[in-house]
Design an enzyme around this catalytic site. Structure first.
Site, PDB file in Angstrom:
ATOM      1  N   ASP A   1       0.810  -1.232   0.000  1.00 46.36           N
ATOM      2  CA  ASP A   1       0.000   0.000   0.000  1.00 46.36           C
ATOM      3  C   ASP A   1       0.837   1.273   0.000  1.00 46.36           C
ATOM      4  OD1 ASP A   1      -2.213  -1.633   0.108  1.00 46.36           O
ATOM      5  OD2 ASP A   1      -3.119  -0.655   1.841  1.00 46.36           O
TER       6      ASP A   1
ATOM      7  N   CYS B   1      -4.258  -6.213  -3.089  1.00 47.01           N
ATOM      8  CA  CYS B   1      -3.077  -7.040  -2.887  1.00 47.01           C
ATOM      9  C   CYS B   1      -3.232  -8.509  -3.258  1.00 47.01           C
ATOM     10  CB  CYS B   1      -2.563  -6.827  -1.487  1.00 47.01           C
ATOM     11  SG  CYS B   1      -2.914  -8.128  -0.363  1.00 47.01           S
TER      12      CYS B   1
ATOM     13  N   LYS C   1       3.887 -11.235   4.411  1.00 43.85           N
ATOM     14  CA  LYS C   1       2.460 -11.380   4.093  1.00 43.85           C
ATOM     15  C   LYS C   1       2.212 -12.387   2.967  1.00 43.85           C
ATOM     16  CE  LYS C   1      -1.250  -8.316   2.345  1.00 43.85           C
ATOM     17  NZ  LYS C   1      -1.735  -6.917   2.412  1.00 43.85           N
TER      18      LYS C   1
ATOM     19  N   HIS D   1      -1.600 -13.738   2.182  1.00 48.60           N
ATOM     20  CA  HIS D   1      -2.908 -13.234   1.731  1.00 48.60           C
ATOM     21  C   HIS D   1      -3.449 -13.956   0.494  1.00 48.60           C
ATOM     22  CE1 HIS D   1      -5.744  -9.478   1.672  1.00 48.60           C
ATOM     23  NE2 HIS D   1      -6.293 -10.563   2.203  1.00 48.60           N
TER      24      HIS D   1
ATOM     25  N   HIS E   1       0.990  -0.788   5.152  1.00 43.51           N
ATOM     26  CA  HIS E   1      -0.454  -1.053   5.185  1.00 43.51           C
ATOM     27  C   HIS E   1      -0.989  -0.679   6.569  1.00 43.51           C
ATOM     28  CE1 HIS E   1      -4.229  -3.237   4.727  1.00 43.51           C
ATOM     29  NE2 HIS E   1      -3.892  -3.643   3.514  1.00 43.51           N
TER      30      HIS E   1
ATOM     31  N   ASP F   1       2.703  -3.610  -3.862  1.00 45.47           N
ATOM     32  CA  ASP F   1       1.654  -4.511  -4.361  1.00 45.47           C
ATOM     33  C   ASP F   1       0.429  -3.856  -4.986  1.00 45.47           C
ATOM     34  OD1 ASP F   1       0.636  -3.464  -2.041  1.00 45.47           O
ATOM     35  OD2 ASP F   1      -0.152  -5.370  -1.305  1.00 45.47           O
TER      36      ASP F   1
ATOM     37  N   LYS G   1      -5.436   3.173  -4.488  1.00 46.65           N
ATOM     38  CA  LYS G   1      -5.706   1.739  -4.267  1.00 46.65           C
ATOM     39  C   LYS G   1      -7.171   1.382  -4.523  1.00 46.65           C
ATOM     40  CE  LYS G   1      -5.570  -1.750  -0.580  1.00 46.65           C
ATOM     41  NZ  LYS G   1      -5.364  -2.017   0.862  1.00 46.65           N
TER      42      LYS G   1
END
Lengths: 444, 444
Positions: A43, A81, A136, A138, A220, A285, A301
């Protein structure tokens, strides 16, 4: 297409001694089996690294990578992401595996990325690389979606989109920290834990070729600065209406801490004598959130305006890539997959059907720039970029931008360039039909 | 709010001789009972009138109104046409009557604007005005929603959002042309029919006070230029992918024909000696479509970026308003309601609860500019403008713009102005609660 394929093959020969050479050499160490350190921040705004024009955030180590490598101006991710990460691991459009949106902590937890045996880490592992994901993931919570199932020898990190940097709790309220498949409790600020585990991974694998995906959750939300515990009010989402609201300074401190971590990783490579034999990539990302600086891009975003999908990307590989160069070659996350596989001389089975290209010969100046066509889709928007042109579809509205002349997407040329609309819109339709057919075949 | 109310009352006194004077005078003719000609174009871009910077469209008559009157830079509509028109007729936020979106031809036809006995034309009619709507209605198809039910003595036009300019068919495939409540078939290009009926209405009512709402469908799709029949491929929606696509020249020719019609209306007023006793307003119902030029605004119709909601607005009233002046006073469509009622000395019952203000004393330079707060909402966005500041909410994303410094909305200040987010976001929530409660009371 034919041109890109040619370049990809040429690049593999050029940079890795060719598939035959790599195959002949086996797993032993040599300059044609470089290490890869892929660093992905979270982010961060397009303009938030010093090398990308940041004025109030200091990122000396990232900036050093830009000075010693190639900085891409036109590199892309997905607007959120999970899709970006899915495209990296599969090397293909994330729509094909049905991961078009961020996996929500509150949503059904039975979704995720199923292993295929030909994902990026799996292919590297098969090629004798030590593979690690630090940070991360995710891409699914259930054990069958876990990083280790995809070919990561080592995983230290979390499976949610966001966690508390201090308590490592996810928005679900559950602890979300794993070492491989085991839930663990470790004290520490998440950025520092990621740095420490990344350094350790590099040290432990210094004698063999390795690939490490250092996936920082900085910057983030929750916006918790280092060295000062702040309770994360909302791990799921943090807003300017929080009382007190997080500040740009909090965000900057978080990003600066990640940069410091990158500095430690770079020092480790230098200390171990691995600098010249290691391709380091730093990227992010998706577009920046509200505390970010997306300048000179519009929007942020989650959208398909440039501020949602264009991200910083720096490639450093001393001796292989020039130093201090900026490249306008358009690239996208799944190019990382193709580039890393090519750079490492990793055999790619035809059924992997990579959709990205190896960018390295272009960045090295050994191959000419190539025109690219990229597609994006969210629930409310669709977009295609071909060459310098972008068509953005939002409901009934069609926008045409010349990204070379107007990176801020301020001058809509839809009226003047109906020819482009007529050329590009069917491409979106074809692409959608293609990826949707594959997704439906996967989960009909 | 108290300040605005004071100004509204002051204006009524100032410009109309006061409610008492008007009431005492009855329906007889006099300078304090001016005529009002309200001209509303359709889907025209903010920058598509010469007076607003158009370079490739000639609008000499509209430009003349700007030279002889006051041109507003900061005037607003809703992002699509039904809501804008609902706010004009009711003088209140369209959300209160549940008309937040354009009524779709394909949608349920049982929706529309129910008469209350206190809408703009009804109050004018009660005040002795001859009232006419010539052109587009788009506030419901059923007889109980019809213009005549709302106090228009005379209606000539259509009830859909768009019709074929030549055949007068709506997207439903049905003929959509009415004279009052009677379906009629009349040959002619719609813009010319509207002009002719508007001129005739003015001529017929020259001896009495009149209000005529001239609601051109130019330059809404289908983009059929005048004097050259082109079959409307899609009355519901026209796109650059049509074969052949409509062109900017088609659009320009349509708008220029409306401007020519405005010229005829102005000539009629002059010939009849009504110029000085007639307030003429020219404006447009929402942001421009893809053939439009919204410069310097961003985005377009249907969105809450400025390009979706900011529209041209010119007020001419010789002797009452200065000539050739530009005003940055923010205004919104329901201000037209309040302004017209005030200018005409029309008694407004308290239950009408007008939400707009009378802009005329401000435009006349007789009252200082006032700070305004406006709200907008679509399915995907919410926005508030207070003073020069705008907060735009799109999903999780919050944007803050200073519209005085950055009309193009290129520089998001969300990071720097958390104070504004914290101040403005609750206003949106309060406004939503308020309008939604009223809507639910209307149709629970």
């Amino acid at each position: 297409m034919a041109r890109s394929a040619t370049i990809l093959i040429a690049a593999a020969v050029l940079l890795a001694g060719g598939p035959a050479a790599a195959a002949g050499q086996g797993p032993s160490r040599g300059p044609e089996r470089p290490n890869v350190v892929l660093i992905v921040t979270d982010d961060v705004g397009y303009g938030d690294f010093g090398a990308y024009g940041a004025t109030d955030i200091r990122t000396p180590h990232i900036d050093r990578l830009a000075k010693e490598g190639v900085r891409l101006t036109d590199f892309y991710a997905a607007p959120v992401c999970t899709p970006t990460r899915a495209s990296l691991i599969t090397g293909r459009y994330q729509q094909r595996v049905g991961l078009e949106e961020a996996l929500a902590s509150a949503g059904p937890r039975d979704r995720g990325l199923l292993p295929t045996g030909r994902s990026l880490p799996q292919l590297l592992k098969k090629n004798g690389y030590a593979t690690g994901l630090i940070g991360k993931w995710h891409l699914g919570w259930k054990p069958e979606f876990a990083p280790n199932e995809h070919g990561f020898d080592y995983f230290f990190g979390f499976k949610s989109g966001a966690i508390d940097f201090y308590t490592h709790e996810a928005a679900s309220g559950l602890d979300d920290l794993f070492e491989n498949t085991t839930p663990v409790q470790v004290d520490g600020y998440m950025t520092d834990l990621i740095t420490a585990r990344a350094v350790r991974f590099i040290e432990q694998h210094a004698a063999e070729p390795f690939f490490v995906d250092v996936s920082y959750n900085a910057a983030h939300w929750p916006w918790q600065p280092p060295d000062r515990y702040v309770k994360a009010r909302q791990v799921a989402l943090q807003a300017p209406t929080d009382d007190p609201p997080p500040t740009r300074r909090d965000y900057a401190a978080m990003l600066e801490r990640a940069d410091a971590g990158i500095g430690e990783i770079l020092r480790t490579l230098a200390t171990l004598g691995l600098e010249r034999n290691t391709l380091v990539v730093v990227t992010n990302d998706n577009g920046g959130e509200w505390l970010s600086r997306n300048t000179p891009l519009s929007n942020r975003k989650g959208t398909l305006w440039e501020g949602g999908v264009r991200v910083p990307a720096i490639f450093r590989w001393p001796g292989r890539l020039p130093a201090g160069r900026t490249s306008g070659q358009p690239g996208i996350f799944m190019d990382l997959t193709a580039s890393i596989l090519a750079a490492t001389g990793t055999p790619v089975p035809p059924e992997a059907r990579l959709e990205g290209i190896n960018l390295l010969p272009i960045l090295a100046g050994q191959a000419p720039p190539v025109e690219r066509t990229f597609f994006w889709r969210t629930r409310t928007q669709k977009a295609v970029r071909r060459g310098d042109w972008k068509l953005l579809v939002e409901g009934n509205a069609l926008f045409v931008f010349n990204l070379r002349a107007d990176v801020g997407e301020h001058d809509d040329l839809a009226r003047e360039r109906v020819d482009l609309i007529r050329a590009l819109r069917p491409l979106i339709a074809s692409w959608e039909a293609d990826v949707d057919a594959e997704r439906k075949a996967l989960a009909p």
